[in-house]
Design a protein around this motif. Structure first.
Motif, PDB file in Angstrom:
ATOM      1  N   SER A 132      -2.281 -43.225 -25.149  1.00  0.00           N
ATOM      2  CA  SER A 132      -1.548 -43.161 -23.884  1.00  0.00           C
ATOM      3  C   SER A 132      -0.455 -44.218 -23.824  1.00  0.00           C
ATOM      4  O   SER A 132       0.598 -44.000 -23.219  1.00  0.00           O
ATOM      5  CB  SER A 132      -2.498 -43.296 -22.688  1.00  0.00           C
ATOM      6  OG  SER A 132      -3.106 -44.563 -22.637  1.00  0.00           O
ATOM      7  N   VAL A 133      -0.670 -45.366 -24.461  1.00  0.00           N
ATOM      8  CA  VAL A 133       0.380 -46.381 -24.529  1.00  0.00           C
ATOM      9  C   VAL A 133       1.602 -45.823 -25.253  1.00  0.00           C
ATOM     10  O   VAL A 133       2.740 -45.952 -24.794  1.00  0.00           O
ATOM     11  CB  VAL A 133      -0.126 -47.656 -25.240  1.00  0.00           C
ATOM     12  CG1 VAL A 133       1.040 -48.597 -25.550  1.00  0.00           C
ATOM     13  CG2 VAL A 133      -1.157 -48.371 -24.381  1.00  0.00           C
ATOM     14  N   VAL A 172       4.246 -36.197 -12.117  1.00  0.00           N
ATOM     15  CA  VAL A 172       4.589 -35.300 -13.222  1.00  0.00           C
ATOM     16  C   VAL A 172       4.706 -36.093 -14.521  1.00  0.00           C
ATOM     17  O   VAL A 172       4.206 -35.675 -15.575  1.00  0.00           O
ATOM     18  CB  VAL A 172       5.895 -34.545 -12.921  1.00  0.00           C
ATOM     19  CG1 VAL A 172       6.349 -33.756 -14.145  1.00  0.00           C
ATOM     20  CG2 VAL A 172       5.716 -33.609 -11.743  1.00  0.00           C
ATOM     21  N   LEU A 173       5.362 -37.260 -14.458  1.00  0.00           N
ATOM     22  CA  LEU A 173       5.543 -38.084 -15.646  1.00  0.00           C
ATOM     23  C   LEU A 173       4.210 -38.544 -16.229  1.00  0.00           C
ATOM     24  O   LEU A 173       4.085 -38.762 -17.436  1.00  0.00           O
ATOM     25  CB  LEU A 173       6.399 -39.300 -15.321  1.00  0.00           C
ATOM     26  CG  LEU A 173       7.836 -39.053 -14.830  1.00  0.00           C
ATOM     27  CD1 LEU A 173       8.538 -40.379 -14.548  1.00  0.00           C
ATOM     28  CD2 LEU A 173       8.631 -38.251 -15.844  1.00  0.00           C
ATOM     29  N   SER A 174       3.201 -38.691 -15.360  1.00  0.00           N
ATOM     30  CA  SER A 174       1.915 -39.221 -15.818  1.00  0.00           C
ATOM     31  C   SER A 174       1.062 -38.177 -16.529  1.00  0.00           C
ATOM     32  O   SER A 174       0.073 -38.536 -17.188  1.00  0.00           O
ATOM     33  CB  SER A 174       1.136 -39.799 -14.632  1.00  0.00           C
ATOM     34  OG  SER A 174       0.668 -38.763 -13.783  1.00  0.00           O
ATOM     35  N   LEU A 213       6.570 -36.926 -26.826  1.00  0.00           N
ATOM     36  CA  LEU A 213       7.768 -36.148 -27.126  1.00  0.00           C
ATOM     37  C   LEU A 213       7.721 -34.782 -26.455  1.00  0.00           C
ATOM     38  O   LEU A 213       8.705 -34.330 -25.860  1.00  0.00           O
ATOM     39  CB  LEU A 213       7.919 -35.985 -28.642  1.00  0.00           C
ATOM     40  CG  LEU A 213       8.249 -37.263 -29.424  1.00  0.00           C
ATOM     41  CD1 LEU A 213       8.152 -37.007 -30.922  1.00  0.00           C
ATOM     42  CD2 LEU A 213       9.642 -37.774 -29.056  1.00  0.00           C
ATOM     43  N   GLY A 214       6.554 -34.128 -26.535  1.00  0.00           N
ATOM     44  CA  GLY A 214       6.420 -32.833 -25.890  1.00  0.00           C
ATOM     45  C   GLY A 214       6.540 -32.930 -24.375  1.00  0.00           C
ATOM     46  O   GLY A 214       7.057 -32.014 -23.719  1.00  0.00           O
ATOM     47  N   GLY A 215       6.056 -34.047 -23.850  1.00  0.00           N
ATOM     48  CA  GLY A 215       6.132 -34.238 -22.407  1.00  0.00           C
ATOM     49  C   GLY A 215       7.541 -34.333 -21.885  1.00  0.00           C
ATOM     50  O   GLY A 215       7.793 -34.073 -20.696  1.00  0.00           O
ATOM     51  N   SER A 254      -4.133 -40.616 -12.510  1.00  0.00           N
ATOM     52  CA  SER A 254      -2.733 -40.207 -12.406  1.00  0.00           C
ATOM     53  C   SER A 254      -2.222 -40.393 -10.983  1.00  0.00           C
ATOM     54  O   SER A 254      -1.096 -40.861 -10.768  1.00  0.00           O
ATOM     55  CB  SER A 254      -2.579 -38.737 -12.835  1.00  0.00           C
ATOM     56  OG  SER A 254      -2.914 -38.564 -14.195  1.00  0.00           O
ATOM     57  N   LEU A 255      -3.042 -40.042 -10.009  1.00  0.00           N
ATOM     58  CA  LEU A 255      -2.647 -40.210  -8.607  1.00  0.00           C
ATOM     59  C   LEU A 255      -2.488 -41.689  -8.256  1.00  0.00           C
ATOM     60  O   LEU A 255      -1.493 -42.083  -7.623  1.00  0.00           O
ATOM     61  CB  LEU A 255      -3.681 -39.558  -7.692  1.00  0.00           C
ATOM     62  CG  LEU A 255      -3.668 -38.029  -7.642  1.00  0.00           C
ATOM     63  CD1 LEU A 255      -4.903 -37.520  -6.907  1.00  0.00           C
ATOM     64  CD2 LEU A 255      -2.393 -37.524  -6.957  1.00  0.00           C
TER      65      LEU A 255
END
Length: 250
Positions: free
Chosen positions: A226-227, A208-210, A108-110, A190-191
């Motif tokens: 993370s899921v 950015v989304l990751s 949610l914060g993301g 992430s990359l």
């Protein structure tokens, strides 16, 4: 009794487990590619946007799901440590409400990070270039309610879970076995996640989304966190897809 390895030198069993899980990750990726190709070849066209609804749903659900299943099963066979409970332990799957709550909070914060990033990226590349491969495949398509709901659930719940098994489950654990620093593991996975979607133009946005998704894994050590963060991230695109495919989105 054999002497312990010198500081900074990985035990052979850890190195072997890490390399084995790298192979498992690659096998999962190859499974995804092979299933995608088979679905497309069954129709005789390489353009996903031209697929009939059933095959399009198969293309949406089967590659990532089967890739994750193959990787999870192989992890149980080839991962490190005792055989009992190996798959769940190596994938870092633990039912812990606190960890899940952290994943939900980070998801949610993301949104405070990802929504402005998505808007900025759309303004940069233009509306006509801003859609994802999934968005392009479903563009202008109206589906039966049941098929639209399946697509919604696949984008919201199934794809994030499958992708997390591969990237922040198998690959993350492989790099841990190889002795990588946890922040380096966070950045590296992430990359790889961003580039593995094979949408070069969207790679910066995917990176950015990751960030909140990877942080959920990093801070809790629990794949379920993370899921959940990934599923929160995917909810709005999945809802937009549902509304579009049922003719309720202008």
């Amino acid at each position: 009794m054999s002497a312990p390895p010198p500081p900074g030198v990985l035990p052979t069993r850890e190195r072997r487990a890490g390399l084995a899980l790298v192979v498992v990750f690659l096998a999962g990726q190859l499974t995804m590619l092979a299933v995608s190709v088979l679905v497309l070849l069954s129709y005789g066209s390489g353009d996903a946007a031209l697929l009939e609804d059933g095959r399009l749903l198969a293309l949406l659900v089967l590659p990532t799901s089967l890739g994750a299943v193959v990787a999870a099963v192989a992890t149980g066979r080839l991962g490190g440590g005792p055989k009992v409970g190996r798959m769940w332990r190596e994938l870092a799957v633990r039912w812990n409400l606190k960890d899940i709550a952290i994943g939900l909070a980070l998801g949610l914060g993301g949104l405070a990070l990802t929504l402005p990033a998505a808007a900025a990226w759309t303004a940069w590349v233009g509306e006509d270039q801003a859609s994802s491969a999934v968005g392009d495949a479903f563009a202008g398509r109206e589906m039966a309610p049941a098929a639209a709901v399946i697509a919604f659930l696949a984008v919201w719940l199934v794809a994030p879970a499958a992708e997390e098994v591969l990237f922040r489950g198998v690959l993350w654990r492989a790099l841990e076995h190889l002795g990588w620093n946890r922040w380096v593991v966070f950045v590296s996975t992430s990359l790889v996640f961003s580039f593995a979607h094979l949408e070069l133009l969207r790679t910066p946005l995917l990176l950015v989304l990751s960030i909140p998704i990877g942080l959920a894994r990093l801070l809790t050590g629990n794949l379920l966190a993370s899921v959940v963060a990934h599923q929160v991230n995917n909810f709005l695109p999945a809802l937009a897809l549902l509304l579009a495919t049922t003719g309720n989105l202008p």
